[in-house]
Design a protein around this motif. Structure first.
Motif, PDB file in Angstrom:
ATOM      1  N   ARG A  86       1.202  -1.050  -0.038  1.00  0.00           N
ATOM      2  CA  ARG A  86       0.306  -0.170   0.134  1.00  0.00           C
ATOM      3  C   ARG A  86       1.351   1.216   0.178  1.00  0.00           C
ATOM      4  O   ARG A  86       1.928   1.398   0.907  1.00  0.00           O
ATOM      5  N   SER A  87       0.266   2.234  -0.163  1.00  0.00           N
ATOM      6  CA  SER A  87       1.320   3.228   0.089  1.00  0.00           C
ATOM      7  C   SER A  87       1.549   4.003   1.095  1.00  0.00           C
ATOM      8  O   SER A  87       0.783   3.538   2.216  1.00  0.00           O
ATOM      9  N   PRO A  88       2.380   4.784   1.271  1.00  0.00           N
ATOM     10  CA  PRO A  88       3.656   4.758   2.680  1.00  0.00           C
ATOM     11  C   PRO A  88       2.505   5.740   3.373  1.00  0.00           C
ATOM     12  O   PRO A  88       1.505   6.438   3.293  1.00  0.00           O
ATOM     13  N   SER A  89       2.490   4.534   4.955  1.00  0.00           N
ATOM     14  CA  SER A  89       1.292   5.724   6.158  1.00  0.00           C
ATOM     15  C   SER A  89       1.662   6.880   6.698  1.00  0.00           C
ATOM     16  O   SER A  89       3.010   6.567   6.762  1.00  0.00           O
ATOM     17  N   SER A  90       0.793   7.244   7.180  1.00  0.00           N
ATOM     18  CA  SER A  90       1.811   8.636   7.791  1.00  0.00           C
ATOM     19  C   SER A  90       1.671   8.490   9.222  1.00  0.00           C
ATOM     20  O   SER A  90       2.821   9.200   9.872  1.00  0.00           O
ATOM     21  N   ARG A  91       0.844   7.118   9.713  1.00  0.00           N
ATOM     22  CA  ARG A  91       1.191   6.754  11.121  1.00  0.00           C
ATOM     23  C   ARG A  91       3.050   6.162  10.649  1.00  0.00           C
ATOM     24  O   ARG A  91       3.264   5.038  10.340  1.00  0.00           O
ATOM     25  N   ARG A  92       3.286   5.970  12.474  1.00  0.00           N
ATOM     26  CA  ARG A  92       4.265   5.241  13.041  1.00  0.00           C
ATOM     27  C   ARG A  92       4.274   4.360  14.238  1.00  0.00           C
ATOM     28  O   ARG A  92       3.215   4.568  14.954  1.00  0.00           O
ATOM     29  N   TYR A  93       3.935   3.098  14.268  1.00  0.00           N
ATOM     30  CA  TYR A  93       4.537   2.010  15.234  1.00  0.00           C
ATOM     31  C   TYR A  93       5.629   1.084  15.521  1.00  0.00           C
ATOM     32  O   TYR A  93       6.454   1.636  14.754  1.00  0.00           O
ATOM     33  N   ARG A 148       7.353  -7.686   9.399  1.00  0.00           N
ATOM     34  CA  ARG A 148       7.175  -8.341   8.384  1.00  0.00           C
ATOM     35  C   ARG A 148       6.181  -8.329   7.453  1.00  0.00           C
ATOM     36  O   ARG A 148       5.703  -7.434   6.351  1.00  0.00           O
ATOM     37  N   ALA A 149       4.817  -8.613   7.958  1.00  0.00           N
ATOM     38  CA  ALA A 149       3.558  -7.545   7.373  1.00  0.00           C
ATOM     39  C   ALA A 149       3.575  -6.351   7.570  1.00  0.00           C
ATOM     40  O   ALA A 149       3.111  -5.898   6.899  1.00  0.00           O
ATOM     41  N   LEU A 150       3.954  -5.218   8.528  1.00  0.00           N
ATOM     42  CA  LEU A 150       3.886  -3.862   8.179  1.00  0.00           C
ATOM     43  C   LEU A 150       4.489  -3.220   7.469  1.00  0.00           C
ATOM     44  O   LEU A 150       4.297  -2.759   6.193  1.00  0.00           O
ATOM     45  N   GLN A 151       5.565  -3.950   6.931  1.00  0.00           N
ATOM     46  CA  GLN A 151       6.221  -3.809   6.204  1.00  0.00           C
ATOM     47  C   GLN A 151       5.948  -3.740   4.360  1.00  0.00           C
ATOM     48  O   GLN A 151       5.866  -3.726   3.583  1.00  0.00           O
ATOM     49  N   LYS A 152       5.295  -4.794   4.362  1.00  0.00           N
ATOM     50  CA  LYS A 152       4.095  -5.153   3.225  1.00  0.00           C
ATOM     51  C   LYS A 152       3.546  -4.649   3.126  1.00  0.00           C
ATOM     52  O   LYS A 152       3.027  -4.030   2.208  1.00  0.00           O
ATOM     53  N   ALA A 153       2.724  -4.293   3.939  1.00  0.00           N
ATOM     54  CA  ALA A 153       1.820  -2.985   4.263  1.00  0.00           C
ATOM     55  C   ALA A 153       1.818  -1.889   4.043  1.00  0.00           C
ATOM     56  O   ALA A 153       1.204  -0.646   3.909  1.00  0.00           O
ATOM     57  N   GLY A 154       3.790  -1.606   3.623  1.00  0.00           N
ATOM     58  CA  GLY A 154       4.190  -0.014   3.746  1.00  0.00           C
ATOM     59  C   GLY A 154       3.679   0.299   5.247  1.00  0.00           C
ATOM     60  O   GLY A 154       3.406   1.986   4.850  1.00  0.00           O
ATOM     61  N   ILE A 155       3.521   0.558   6.382  1.00  0.00           N
ATOM     62  CA  ILE A 155       3.087   0.843   7.278  1.00  0.00           C
ATOM     63  C   ILE A 155       5.106   0.963   8.119  1.00  0.00           C
ATOM     64  O   ILE A 155       5.334   0.096   8.563  1.00  0.00           O
ATOM     65  N   GLU A 182       0.050 -14.764  10.721  1.00  0.00           N
ATOM     66  CA  GLU A 182      -1.336 -14.078   9.901  1.00  0.00           C
ATOM     67  C   GLU A 182      -2.160 -13.732  11.153  1.00  0.00           C
ATOM     68  O   GLU A 182      -2.940 -12.439  10.175  1.00  0.00           O
ATOM     69  N   GLN A 183      -1.994 -13.474  12.008  1.00  0.00           N
ATOM     70  CA  GLN A 183      -2.505 -12.885  13.342  1.00  0.00           C
ATOM     71  C   GLN A 183      -2.418 -11.502  12.350  1.00  0.00           C
ATOM     72  O   GLN A 183      -2.635 -10.522  12.998  1.00  0.00           O
ATOM     73  N   ALA A 184      -0.342 -11.224  12.838  1.00  0.00           N
ATOM     74  CA  ALA A 184       0.353 -10.326  12.107  1.00  0.00           C
ATOM     75  C   ALA A 184       0.299  -9.378  11.161  1.00  0.00           C
ATOM     76  O   ALA A 184      -0.570  -7.838  10.901  1.00  0.00           O
ATOM     77  N   GLU A 185      -0.517 -10.420  10.145  1.00  0.00           N
ATOM     78  CA  GLU A 185      -1.370  -9.625   8.692  1.00  0.00           C
ATOM     79  C   GLU A 185      -2.520  -8.833   9.333  1.00  0.00           C
ATOM     80  O   GLU A 185      -2.726  -8.714   9.023  1.00  0.00           O
ATOM     81  N   LEU A 186      -3.126  -9.921  10.325  1.00  0.00           N
ATOM     82  CA  LEU A 186      -4.371  -9.283  10.184  1.00  0.00           C
ATOM     83  C   LEU A 186      -4.186  -7.640  11.263  1.00  0.00           C
ATOM     84  O   LEU A 186      -5.074  -6.876  10.453  1.00  0.00           O
ATOM     85  N   ILE A 187      -3.613  -7.757  11.467  1.00  0.00           N
ATOM     86  CA  ILE A 187      -2.729  -6.292  12.525  1.00  0.00           C
ATOM     87  C   ILE A 187      -2.742  -4.991  11.237  1.00  0.00           C
ATOM     88  O   ILE A 187      -3.310  -4.265  11.647  1.00  0.00           O
ATOM     89  N   ALA A 188      -1.534  -5.404  10.635  1.00  0.00           N
ATOM     90  CA  ALA A 188      -1.145  -4.675   9.830  1.00  0.00           C
ATOM     91  C   ALA A 188      -2.292  -4.069   8.395  1.00  0.00           C
ATOM     92  O   ALA A 188      -3.081  -3.162   8.316  1.00  0.00           O
ATOM     93  N   THR A 189      -4.089  -5.645   8.374  1.00  0.00           N
ATOM     94  CA  THR A 189      -4.625  -4.773   7.804  1.00  0.00           C
ATOM     95  C   THR A 189      -5.763  -4.525   8.403  1.00  0.00           C
ATOM     96  O   THR A 189      -6.516  -3.278   7.590  1.00  0.00           O
TER      97      THR A 189
END
Length: 474
Positions: free
Chosen positions: A4-11, A25-32, A367-374
């Motif tokens: 996804r396009s980069p998020s303006s938020r940081r975690y 890894r999940a956050l990286q793939k989601a552009g977060i 898959e937990q992480a993917e849910l959080i990133a989504t």
């Protein structure tokens, strides 16, 4: 998942073990954007035996097989079905390197405190540059569940050594000693098998019966059989109990108490070597401890014996010491979280890895992480989907994660789930957040009879009254 396009938020991600790497890894793939924090000097968590917080020991291996445990996108470079901890440490190093995750973590940096700052979080940490405070839009807590020893108390006093398995590293620590191991979980049985070759004598004190699963059935890793075709809980219990009796016999004949529960209602022991050593007379099963007196241990059946070392294989307690329990909706002995991830208040905290389940592996944690990133991506780009998700969580009912099994009401079982029920519920939640078509698909499946039953510890029901070992010790 698409980038996804980069998020303006940081975690922030706390921990660089399997759960923390999954989150990264999940956050990286989601552009977060995120920062990782790890108290040790590298990735791997407890699988890094040189990590001061690691509870690993030299003989430790996976007790779930390689193919059911590994990350789907990064198979292990090993032919061993049950690789040891040093192979797994290399695996996590390679995983982090392959996906460029290492540079996102601040190593030798321990998180000391999380504090609310309006709708954000102040993360206090101590690292090579001293104390720091950084503000984040949310924090993913992934520091593991097997670090804080559960140490029981006993009547009387012991003149020898009392040691928890967290301090056990190698069998030579027990050379020439009369050893009593308290507890017969997977770690306790592993250590007993080690100890019989070094100790003067080895006994095990147990309070309930266990089911023992061999690592191989019909020439294959036992957890690879019947994959993807889960049977109804009661039918699986009946069939697998018969198979285990055929392969391992009756543990009662080796001195263990008869289990007061059905198979899979507590974590089975993936170690049949312990039965071999019992059959050879290398060790004995003793009842629960009544009291201690010098080197003498008195048991509840009226017998007694002298020992030099009492080794506590009594598991671990959940420990998130840097955050207030109220912020994690702590109820009883563990946080009460939707899908073991989300506090119902949606306060910007997310918990990774607070699941125990036979066979869920690291892919289940990813898959937990993917849910959080989504969910985080939906907050940024599709707030209406995030809002709908929060409404479903707060109004309930929560999905049943037991898969029809009646788990024992023990502290170590308070966050236990059935892997098939859990992964199905996580996938449906991720699909619903991901796009409208997927959400409609999930609703259609539920209308056709796959809507999960209310979980026993959902928001409209009381939690179980009240852990030992995980299937992958991670």
């Amino acid at each position: 998942m698409e980038h996804r396009s980069p998020s303006s938020r940081r975690y922030a991600v706390i921990g660089a073990g399997p759960s923390g790497l999954s989150a990264a890894r999940a956050l990286q793939k989601a552009g977060i954007p995120f920062d990782g924090y790890e108290a040790a000097g590298g990735v791997g968590g407890l699988w890094d035996i040189d990590n001061p917080r690691s509870t690993m020991y030299e003989s430790a291996h996976l007790i779930s097989s390689r193919t059911t445990t590994q990350f789907a996108e990064f198979p292990m470079d090993s032919t061993a079905d049950y690789p040891g901890h040093r192979t797994l440490k290399r695996y996590f190093d390679d995983f982090a390197t392959r996906f460029g995750l290492t540079g996102s973590f601040r190593f030798h940096t321990a998180v000391t405190r999380l504090e609310r700052d309006g709708g954000r979080w102040l993360l206090h940490a101590d690292g090579p540059d001293g104390a720091t405070t950084t503000t984040y839009d949310g924090v993913i807590i992934a520091n593991g569940t097997l670090a804080e020893p559960n140490v029981p108390t006993f009547r009387g006093s012991f003149a020898g050594e009392i040691m928890h398995t967290s301090a056990y590293k190698r069998a030579t620590q027990l050379t020439g000693r009369r050893v009593l191991i308290v507890g017969a979980g997977n770690s306790g049985c592993d250590i007993a098998v080690d100890a019989v070759h070094h100790a003067a004598s080895v006994d095990m004190s147990v309070r309930r019966g266990y089911y023992f699963v061999p690592r191989y059935l019909f020439g294959k890793p036992s957890d690879t059989l019947n994959q993807g075709r889960p049977l109804p809980a009661r039918l699986k219990q009946i069939l697998d109990t018969r198979v285990l009796k055929a392969f391992t016999g009756d543990p009662v004949s080796f001195g263990f108490p008869k289990p007061d529960y059905r198979l899979y209602e507590s974590h089975p022991i993936v170690n049949t070597l312990i039965l071999n050593h019992l059959g050879q007379g290398d060790l004995r099963i003793r009842p629960d401890i009544d009291r201690l007196d010098g080197h003498m241990v008195h048991f509840r059946d009226g017998t007694d014996e002298e020992y030099d070392t009492v080794l506590l294989a009594t598991g671990y307690t959940l420990d998130y010491p840097f955050v207030d329990r109220d912020d994690l909706n702590w109820t009883g002995t563990s946080p009460e979280l939707f899908l073991n991830v989300f506090p119902p208040s949606f306060n910007g905290l997310y918990v990774m890895g607070m699941i125990e389940a036979s066979g869920i592996g690291w892919q289940g944690r990813y898959e937990q992480a993917e849910l959080i990133a989504t969910y985080l991506a939906a907050q940024e780009h599709h707030p209406e989907r995030a809002a709908a998700f929060r409404r479903r969580v707060t109004t309930g009912p929560w999905p049943d994660l037991t898969g029809g099994y009646h788990y024992l009401a023990l502290e170590r079982m308070s966050y236990y789930v059935n892997k098939d029920a859990y992964r199905r519920a996580v996938r449906e939640a991720t699909e619903a957040l991901g796009d409208d078509a997927s959400a409609e698909g999930s609703r259609t499946r539920r209308r056709h009879g796959t809507r999960p039953r209310r979980r026993r510890n959902g928001p409209t029901a009381a939690p179980p009254t009240t852990p030992d070992d995980a299937e992958v010790r991670a």
